[in-house]
Design a protein around this motif. Structure first.
Motif, PDB file in Angstrom:
ATOM      1  N   ASN A   1       0.838  -1.197   0.000  1.00  7.20           N
ATOM      2  CA  ASN A   1       0.000   0.000   0.000  1.00  7.20           C
ATOM      3  C   ASN A   1       0.877   1.252   0.000  1.00  7.20           C
ATOM      4  OD1 ASN A   1      -1.856   2.145   1.020  1.00  7.20           O
ATOM      5  ND2 ASN A   1      -3.271   0.411   0.980  1.00  7.20           N
TER       6      ASN A   1
ATOM      7  N   THR B   1      -4.791   3.917   5.402  1.00  4.32           N
ATOM      8  CA  THR B   1      -6.046   3.743   4.662  1.00  4.32           C
ATOM      9  C   THR B   1      -7.209   3.740   5.644  1.00  4.32           C
ATOM     10  OG1 THR B   1      -4.969   2.488   2.893  1.00  4.32           O
ATOM     11  CG2 THR B   1      -7.349   2.213   3.141  1.00  4.32           C
TER      12      THR B   1
ATOM     13  N   SER C   1     -11.812   7.627  -2.421  1.00  2.00           N
ATOM     14  CA  SER C   1     -12.344   6.616  -3.333  1.00  2.00           C
ATOM     15  C   SER C   1     -13.771   6.296  -2.913  1.00  2.00           C
ATOM     16  CB  SER C   1     -11.490   5.340  -3.288  1.00  2.00           C
ATOM     17  OG  SER C   1     -12.090   4.323  -4.089  1.00  2.00           O
TER      18      SER C   1
ATOM     19  N   ASN D   1      -7.542  -4.475  -2.598  1.00  2.00           N
ATOM     20  CA  ASN D   1      -8.071  -4.242  -3.941  1.00  2.00           C
ATOM     21  C   ASN D   1      -7.647  -2.871  -4.451  1.00  2.00           C
ATOM     22  OD1 ASN D   1     -10.149  -6.545  -4.589  1.00  2.00           O
ATOM     23  ND2 ASN D   1     -10.524  -5.981  -2.459  1.00  2.00           N
ATOM     24  N   GLU D   2      -7.513  -2.771  -5.750  1.00  2.00           N
ATOM     25  CA  GLU D   2      -7.230  -1.464  -6.358  1.00  2.00           C
ATOM     26  C   GLU D   2      -8.554  -0.714  -6.508  1.00  2.00           C
ATOM     27  OE1 GLU D   2      -5.194   0.470 -10.371  1.00  2.00           O
ATOM     28  OE2 GLU D   2      -4.988  -1.681  -9.955  1.00  2.00           O
TER      29      GLU D   2
END
Length: 322
Positions: free
Chosen positions: A2, A7, A73, A108-109
Motif C-alpha cells: 500500500n 487507509t 475513493s 483491492n485497487e
C-alpha cells in the motif's frame, strides 16, 4: 504494498459516520460540517479515504474531503457486500462495516474519486427532481383515465387532476430547458453529435454528457457499458447450471432505463441497431434481450461519436478502442 500512509474505511449514515484506519483503529464523527472538520484535522497526510456510494449520505463528505486535497475513493457497495460475505462475517454493525471497507481497500485497487463540477451537481439534482415530477404526472394521468372510465367523473376531482397535470407539465418543461442551457455552456458540440444518432433523444444525450463529464471519465466503450450496467452476465457451472444471460444491473440505473427506452426507436431508424435486433430475434431470443443488446449498441455508438468528433454515419465502421 500500500502506497498510502494510512487507509481509512468509512461507513456513513444519516447522523454519524464511522471510520476505521488500518493503523489508528475505530472512531466516529457527526455527519455534518463540524464532524467533517474534526476528521480532516485528525487525518494524516497522504492518506486514502474509502467509502461506499450510498446516495446522498456519502456525497457531501466525499466532496468536502476532495476539495481539501484528500485522496478519496467511492466504491460500489455491492463489491464490499460480496467481500464481507466471502469472509463469512457473523457481525454487522457500522463499526464492523467501516473495518471491512478498510480491509477491502487494502487488498483491492480502488478507483479514485473526482469531484463533480457545480454544473454537474445542479444537473444531477434537476434530473432527480424531473424524475419525481414525471412519476407524479404518470400517476395523475392514470387517475384521470380511471375517473373517465367511471363514466360520470366528479367535476371537482376531474378539474383538480387536470390542473395538477398542467402544473407538472410546466415544471418538467422548465427543468428540461434549464438542463439544456446548463449543458450547452460546455457541451453543445457533444449534444449535437449525440442527437445525430438515430434513437438518442435530447434527454438521454444530456444525461450522457453530465454523468460521463463530457466522455472524459472513460477510456473505452466497454468501461462505459460496465458503468451503466448494460453488459451481459453469464451463469454457467459444470453441466448442471445453464442460466439465462442477463444484464449485470450493477451500474447507473437511470441511464440504463433511458437507453432501453431509446432502443425502441433505434430498432426502427438506426440501421446497425435494426440489424442487430433482427439477428437476435431470428435466433429465437426474446425481444427484451434484443432490446437490451440494442441499448448496449447505442451506448457504444455514442461513445465512438463523442470521442471521434464526427456525426453519425450509418456506413462508417468505428475503429475506436472497445
Amino acid at each position: 504494498m500500500n502506497k498510502y500512509k494510512e487507509t481509512f474505511g468509512i461507513d456513513i449514515s444519516k447522523d454519524v459516520f464511522d471510520v476505521h484506519g488500518n493503523k489508528s483503529g475505530h472512531n466516529q464523527y457527526k455527519n455534518d460540517e463540524s464532524g467533517f472538520k474534526m476528521f480532516l484535522k485528525e487525518l494524516p497526510i497522504n492518506s486514502l479515504v474509502v467509502m461506499e456510494a450510498t446516495g446522498y449520505y456519502h456525497y457531501r463528505l466525499a466532496q468536502y474531503l476532495y476539495k481539501n486535497g484528500v485522496i478519496v475513493s467511492v466504491v460500489n457497495p455491492l463489491s464490499v457486500k460480496r467481500f464481507i460475505q466471502m469472509k463469512l462475517a457473523k457481525v454487522k454493525t457500522d463499526k464492523s462495516d467501516s473495518k471491512a471497507i478498510c480491509e477491502y481497500a487494502l487488498i483491492n485497487e480502488v478507483p479514485l474519486y473526482n469531484a463533480l463540477t457545480d454544473v454537474q451537481i445542479e444537473c444531477l439534482q434537476l434530473f432527480r427532481l424531473m424524475d419525481v415530477y414525471i412519476k407524479h404526472r404518470t400517476a395523475t394521468k392514470n387517475k384521470l383515465h380511471g375517473e373517465e372510465v367511471l363514466g360520470i367523473p366528479s367535476k371537482n376531482v376531474y378539474r383538480s387532476l387536470k390542473r395538477n397535470k398542467k402544473h407538472l407539465d410546466k415544471e418538467i418543461e422548465a427543468i428540461e430547458l434549464k438542463l439544456l442551457s446548463l449543458v450547452k455552456q460546455d457541451g453543445q458540440e457533444q449534444l449535437t453529435l449525440l442527437t445525430s444518432v438515430p434513437g438518442i433523444g435530447i434527454k438521454t444525450a444530456l444525461f450522457l454528457v453530465v454523468i460521463t463529464d463530457g466522455f472524459t471519465k472513460f477510456e473505452t466503450s466497454s468501461q462505459l457499458c460496465s458503468y451503466v450496467g448494460i453488459t451481459p452476465t453469464i451463469r454457467e457451472s459444470g453441466s448442471s447450471i445453464r442460466g439465462r444471460s442477463r444484464i449485470s444491473k450493477v451500474g447507473n440505473k437511470k441511464l440504463r432505463n433511458l437507453l432501453f427506452l431509446c432502443s425502441f426507436n433505434a430498432c426502427k431508424h438506426n440501421k446497425a441497431c435494426r440489424e442487430l435486433y433482427q439477428r437476435i430475434v431470428n435466433k429465437g431470443k426474446s425481444k427484451k434481450v434484443a432490446l437490451i443488446a440494442v441499448g448496449n449498441k447505442l451506448l457504444k455508438q455514442c461513445f465512438a461519436i463523442a470521442k471521434s468528433g464526427r456525426p453519425y454515419d450509418e456506413n462508417h465502421v468505428s475503429v475506436l478502442p472497445r
